[in-house]
Scaffold this motif. Structure first.
Motif, PDB file in Angstrom:
ATOM      1  N   GLU A  67      30.880   5.865  -3.468  1.00 34.31           N
ATOM      2  CA  GLU A  67      29.460   6.135  -3.605  1.00 34.31           C
ATOM      3  C   GLU A  67      29.106   6.613  -5.015  1.00 34.31           C
ATOM      4  OE1 GLU A  67      30.873  10.019  -1.477  1.00 34.31           O
ATOM      5  OE2 GLU A  67      31.611   7.980  -1.798  1.00 34.31           O
ATOM      6  N   GLY A  68      27.814   6.527  -5.307  1.00 39.09           N
ATOM      7  CA  GLY A  68      27.297   7.003  -6.588  1.00 39.09           C
ATOM      8  C   GLY A  68      26.337   6.005  -7.197  1.00 39.09           C
ATOM      9  N   GLY A  69      25.293   6.536  -7.843  1.00 40.63           N
ATOM     10  CA  GLY A  69      24.353   5.680  -8.554  1.00 40.63           C
ATOM     11  C   GLY A  69      23.601   4.720  -7.660  1.00 40.63           C
ATOM     12  N   SER A  70      23.267   5.160  -6.435  1.00 38.13           N
ATOM     13  CA  SER A  70      22.541   4.309  -5.488  1.00 38.13           C
ATOM     14  C   SER A  70      23.257   2.985  -5.257  1.00 38.13           C
ATOM     15  CB  SER A  70      21.108   4.063  -5.985  1.00 38.13           C
ATOM     16  OG  SER A  70      20.390   5.260  -6.028  1.00 38.13           O
ATOM     17  N   GLY A  71      24.559   3.067  -5.120  1.00 37.14           N
ATOM     18  CA  GLY A  71      25.357   1.874  -4.850  1.00 37.14           C
ATOM     19  C   GLY A  71      25.966   1.239  -6.082  1.00 37.14           C
ATOM     20  N   ALA A  72      25.493   1.637  -7.272  1.00 40.62           N
ATOM     21  CA  ALA A  72      25.951   0.998  -8.508  1.00 40.62           C
ATOM     22  C   ALA A  72      27.445   1.205  -8.747  1.00 40.62           C
ATOM     23  CB  ALA A  72      25.153   1.527  -9.696  1.00 40.62           C
ATOM     24  N   THR A  73      27.976   2.359  -8.355  1.00 41.10           N
ATOM     25  CA  THR A  73      29.403   2.622  -8.556  1.00 41.10           C
ATOM     26  C   THR A  73      30.261   1.660  -7.731  1.00 41.10           C
ATOM     27  OG1 THR A  73      29.007   4.968  -9.011  1.00 41.10           O
ATOM     28  CG2 THR A  73      31.226   4.350  -8.322  1.00 41.10           C
ATOM     29  N   GLY A  74      29.921   1.535  -6.457  1.00 39.42           N
ATOM     30  CA  GLY A  74      30.699   0.666  -5.580  1.00 39.42           C
ATOM     31  C   GLY A  74      30.597  -0.799  -5.948  1.00 39.42           C
ATOM     32  N   TRP A  75      29.372  -1.277  -6.153  1.00 39.59           N
ATOM     33  CA  TRP A  75      29.205  -2.689  -6.498  1.00 39.59           C
ATOM     34  C   TRP A  75      29.673  -2.972  -7.919  1.00 39.59           C
ATOM     35  CZ3 TRP A  75      24.125  -1.325  -3.930  1.00 39.59           C
ATOM     36  CH2 TRP A  75      24.231  -1.507  -2.549  1.00 39.59           C
ATOM     37  N   GLY A  76      29.587  -1.966  -8.787  1.00 34.79           N
ATOM     38  CA  GLY A  76      30.157  -2.116 -10.126  1.00 34.79           C
ATOM     39  C   GLY A  76      31.662  -2.310 -10.056  1.00 34.79           C
ATOM     40  N   TYR A  77      32.300  -1.582  -9.148  1.00 33.13           N
ATOM     41  CA  TYR A  77      33.739  -1.745  -8.924  1.00 33.13           C
ATOM     42  C   TYR A  77      34.035  -3.178  -8.500  1.00 33.13           C
ATOM     43  CZ  TYR A  77      38.199  -1.403  -6.415  1.00 33.13           C
ATOM     44  OH  TYR A  77      39.481  -1.614  -5.958  1.00 33.13           O
ATOM     45  N   LEU A  78      33.181  -3.726  -7.633  1.00 36.21           N
ATOM     46  CA  LEU A  78      33.405  -5.081  -7.133  1.00 36.21           C
ATOM     47  C   LEU A  78      33.276  -6.126  -8.246  1.00 36.21           C
ATOM     48  CD1 LEU A  78      34.061  -6.092  -4.247  1.00 36.21           C
ATOM     49  CD2 LEU A  78      31.677  -6.839  -4.084  1.00 36.21           C
ATOM     50  N   THR A  79      32.378  -5.888  -9.200  1.00 33.77           N
ATOM     51  CA  THR A  79      32.235  -6.861 -10.296  1.00 33.77           C
ATOM     52  C   THR A  79      33.503  -6.949 -11.131  1.00 33.77           C
ATOM     53  OG1 THR A  79      31.297  -5.225 -11.846  1.00 33.77           O
ATOM     54  CG2 THR A  79      29.749  -6.447 -10.454  1.00 33.77           C
ATOM     55  N   LYS A  80      34.256  -5.867 -11.177  1.00 31.39           N
ATOM     56  CA  LYS A  80      35.501  -5.881 -11.947  1.00 31.39           C
ATOM     57  C   LYS A  80      36.598  -6.686 -11.251  1.00 31.39           C
ATOM     58  CE  LYS A  80      34.452  -1.318 -13.873  1.00 31.39           C
ATOM     59  NZ  LYS A  80      34.843   0.113 -13.927  1.00 31.39           N
ATOM     60  N   LYS A  81      36.345  -7.069 -10.006  1.00 26.99           N
ATOM     61  CA  LYS A  81      37.286  -7.885  -9.241  1.00 26.99           C
ATOM     62  C   LYS A  81      36.936  -9.373  -9.341  1.00 26.99           C
ATOM     63  CE  LYS A  81      39.624  -4.421  -7.420  1.00 26.99           C
ATOM     64  NZ  LYS A  81      41.090  -4.265  -7.558  1.00 26.99           N
ATOM     65  N   LYS A  82      36.274  -9.750 -10.410  1.00 25.76           N
ATOM     66  CA  LYS A  82      35.811 -11.124 -10.601  1.00 25.76           C
ATOM     67  C   LYS A  82      36.922 -12.135 -10.307  1.00 25.76           C
ATOM     68  CE  LYS A  82      33.611 -14.127 -14.036  1.00 25.76           C
ATOM     69  NZ  LYS A  82      33.056 -14.207 -15.410  1.00 25.76           N
ATOM     70  N   GLY A  83      36.590 -13.134  -9.483  1.00 18.97           N
ATOM     71  CA  GLY A  83      37.542 -14.174  -9.144  1.00 18.97           C
ATOM     72  C   GLY A  83      38.512 -13.808  -8.044  1.00 18.97           C
ATOM     73  N   ASP A  84      38.399 -12.601  -7.511  1.00 12.11           N
ATOM     74  CA  ASP A  84      39.316 -12.100  -6.492  1.00 12.11           C
ATOM     75  C   ASP A  84      38.742 -12.342  -5.095  1.00 12.11           C
ATOM     76  OD1 ASP A  84      41.092 -10.712  -4.894  1.00 12.11           O
ATOM     77  OD2 ASP A  84      41.060  -8.880  -6.084  1.00 12.11           O
ATOM     78  N   GLY A  85      39.507 -12.996  -4.246  1.00  5.34           N
ATOM     79  CA  GLY A  85      39.055 -13.246  -2.888  1.00  5.34           C
ATOM     80  C   GLY A  85      39.427 -12.154  -1.910  1.00  5.34           C
ATOM     81  N   TYR A  86      40.028 -11.076  -2.429  1.00  6.25           N
ATOM     82  CA  TYR A  86      40.516 -10.011  -1.553  1.00  6.25           C
ATOM     83  C   TYR A  86      39.805  -8.678  -1.785  1.00  6.25           C
ATOM     84  CZ  TYR A  86      44.071 -13.339  -0.218  1.00  6.25           C
ATOM     85  OH  TYR A  86      44.709 -14.454   0.263  1.00  6.25           O
ATOM     86  N   ALA A  87      38.582  -8.748  -2.288  1.00  5.73           N
ATOM     87  CA  ALA A  87      37.710  -7.586  -2.408  1.00  5.73           C
ATOM     88  C   ALA A  87      36.372  -7.973  -1.794  1.00  5.73           C
ATOM     89  CB  ALA A  87      37.532  -7.180  -3.867  1.00  5.73           C
ATOM     90  N   ILE A  88      35.722  -7.023  -1.113  1.00 10.41           N
ATOM     91  CA  ILE A  88      34.531  -7.363  -0.341  1.00 10.41           C
ATOM     92  C   ILE A  88      33.652  -6.134  -0.181  1.00 10.41           C
ATOM     93  CG2 ILE A  88      35.444  -6.812   1.959  1.00 10.41           C
ATOM     94  CD1 ILE A  88      34.309  -9.588   2.853  1.00 10.41           C
ATOM     95  N   SER A  89      32.365  -6.342   0.096  1.00 14.49           N
ATOM     96  CA  SER A  89      31.462  -5.206   0.301  1.00 14.49           C
ATOM     97  C   SER A  89      30.257  -5.645   1.123  1.00 14.49           C
ATOM     98  CB  SER A  89      30.996  -4.641  -1.046  1.00 14.49           C
ATOM     99  OG  SER A  89      30.237  -3.452  -0.863  1.00 14.49           O
ATOM    100  N   THR A  90      29.532  -4.653   1.634  1.00 11.17           N
ATOM    101  CA  THR A  90      28.300  -4.885   2.375  1.00 11.17           C
ATOM    102  C   THR A  90      27.104  -4.481   1.513  1.00 11.17           C
ATOM    103  OG1 THR A  90      28.878  -2.782   3.436  1.00 11.17           O
ATOM    104  CG2 THR A  90      29.100  -4.768   4.754  1.00 11.17           C
ATOM    105  N   THR A  91      25.941  -5.035   1.812  1.00 11.35           N
ATOM    106  CA  THR A  91      24.754  -4.819   0.990  1.00 11.35           C
ATOM    107  C   THR A  91      23.756  -3.880   1.653  1.00 11.35           C
ATOM    108  OG1 THR A  91      23.477  -6.657   1.922  1.00 11.35           O
ATOM    109  CG2 THR A  91      24.980  -7.169   0.103  1.00 11.35           C
TER     110      THR A  91
END
Length: 328
Positions: A78-102
Motif C-alpha cells: 500500500e501507499g500513494g493511493s495504489g501508486a506504490t503497488g501498481w508502480g511495483y507491477l510496472t517494474k515487472k514488465k514482460g513478466d507473466g508471473y506478477a498480477i494485481s487487482t484494480t
C-alpha cells in the motif's frame, strides 16, 4: 564421412522436432508450459479493504479449485493511493508471473500525480465487477437520514469525510455530493480500511464513503448508519437505505474491480488468465462472494476491459479537471 555427417544432421532435426512436439503436447500448445512458476500477487492497498478482499477471494478460489498449479504469494504493497503497488507491477514488465487487482485510483492516481504509469501501460485481463459506495456516519451522532446530514453539515460550516485513496472514486463521489447538496467538506484519505473505521468511530472524521463489503460488520452491529447507497438499485439486505438517484444524485461513478498483468505480459499468460478467470466467475464461491459483497457483476475481457477503462478515464478526467485536481 559425408553420409555420416548428413545422418547426424538428420538425427538432430528429428530429435528437435520430437522434443518440440512433446513440449507442445504437455503445455497445451503454448510452447512455454505456462504457468510453471510461483505467482507474485500485489494488493495495492492495506488489509481489509475492497481491493484486498477481492484479491484474497480470487486466490482462495484458484487454490481451492486447483486452477493455478504453483504457489501464490499475496502481499499488500500500500501507499500513494495504489501508486506504490501498481508502480511495483510496472517494474515487472514482460513478466507473466506478477498480477494485481484494480480500483478507482488505478485510473485517477495517474491523472493527478506523477506516478510513472497510467492504466494504459498494463496488460488488461478483465473487469469482474463494479463496486458502489455507502455514505456512513457513526450511529451516536443521531443522524439517520441524508437530509439530516446535509442540514448538520451546512450548520457546522465544513465537515470531514473519509475515504480510501487520495483521489479515488471515494473522493470523486464525496466531492460531487458536497457540491450538489451545497455543503463544504474536507476529504481525508486512508490507504487502510481499519484506520478509516477507527477514525470514524473515534470522531476524528464526521462521515465516510465506503464499499459495502468494508462496513458490513459495523452496520450489522449498529455502530454505523448508512444514509445513502450509490448503486443503481437498493441492496436487498439494506432496502431501507435510499439510493443516490432516489435522493436526486444520479450517475455517480462506481469502483472498477478488475485484474491486470504487468506491461507487455506474454500473450500466453494473458490468454491463460482470461480463460481461467472465465472459469473462476462460474464457481459457486464467486457467485456467493458477489452477492455477499454487494457487487454488481460486470464481465469484460481483454480489449473490452480496455475499452471500459478508456471510457471511465474520460469521465474521471472531466470531473477532476472541473475540480482543478489535475495539474496543468
Amino acid at each position: 564421412m559425408k553420409a555420416s555427417k548428413y545422418l547426424g544432421i538428420a538425427l538432430s532435426v528429428v530429435l528437435a522436432a520430437t522434443a518440440a512436439a512433446c513440449n507442445q503436447s504437455e503445455d497445451g500448445g503454448s510452447g512455454s508450459g505456462y504457468p510453471n512458476k510461483d505467482l507474485d500477487w500485489t494488493v495495492a492497498f492495506g488489509p481489509g479493504g475492497g481491493n484486498d478482499k477481492l484479491a484474497r477471494k480470487l486466490v482462495d478460489i484458484l487454490k481451492k479449485d486447483k486452477l493455478y498449479p504453483n504457489n501464490i504469494a499475496i502481499e499488500n504493497r500500500e501507499g500513494g493511493s495504489g501508486a506504490t503497488g501498481w508502480g511495483y507491477l510496472t517494474k515487472k514488465k514482460g513478466d507473466g508471473y506478477a498480477i494485481s487487482t484494480t480500483s478507482g485510483s488505478f485510473i485517477t492516481s495517474p491523472l493527478v500525480a506523477k506516478t510513472g504509469f497510467t492504466y494504459r501501460d498494463f496488460t488488461h485481463v478483465g473487469l469482474l465487477a463494479s463496486d458502489a459506495l455507502f455514505f456512513v456516519v457513526k450511529k451516536d451522532t443521531g443522524i439517520s437520514t441524508w437530509q439530516q446530514w446535509v442540514d448538520k453539515a451546512k450548520q457546522k460550516g465544513s465537515v470531514t469525510i473519509a475515504g480510501i485513496g487520495e483521489v479515488n472514486v471515494d473522493f470523486i463521489v464525496a466531492d460531487i455530493l458536497a457540491e450538489k447538496a451545497g455543503f463544504k467538506m474536507a476529504y481525508v484519505p486512508f490507504d487502510d480500511q481499519g484506520e478509516l473505521i477507527t477514525a470514524l468511530t473515534s470522531d476524528a472524521v464526521d462521515g465516510a464513503v465506503s464499499n459495502p463489503s468494508e462496513v458490513i460488520g459495523q452496520l450489522d452491529s449498529g455502530d454505523l448508519v448508512a444514509l445513502m447507497f450509490t448503486g443503481k438499485e437498493a441492496l436487498p439486505k439494506y432496502r431501507d437505505v435510499p439510493t443516490a438517484q432516489s435522493l436526486g444524485y444520479p450517475g455517480l461513478p462506481t469502483m472498477p474491480r478488475g485484474l491486470i498483468l504487468p506491461p507487455d505480459a506474454p500473450k500466453e499468460a494473458t490468454d491463460w488468465w482470461i480463460e481461467t478467470m472465465k472459469k473462476v466467475v462460474e464457481t459457486p464461491d464467486w457467485k456467493a462472494y458477489v452477492e455477499d459483497s454487494f457487487l454488481a457483476e460486470d464481465l469484460r475481457w481483454g480489449p473490452d476491459f480496455t475499452k471500459y477503462l478508456d471510457e471511465t478515464n474520460s469521465i474521471f478526467e472531466i470531473v477532476l479537471k472541473a475540480r482543478k485536481k489535475i495539474p496543468r
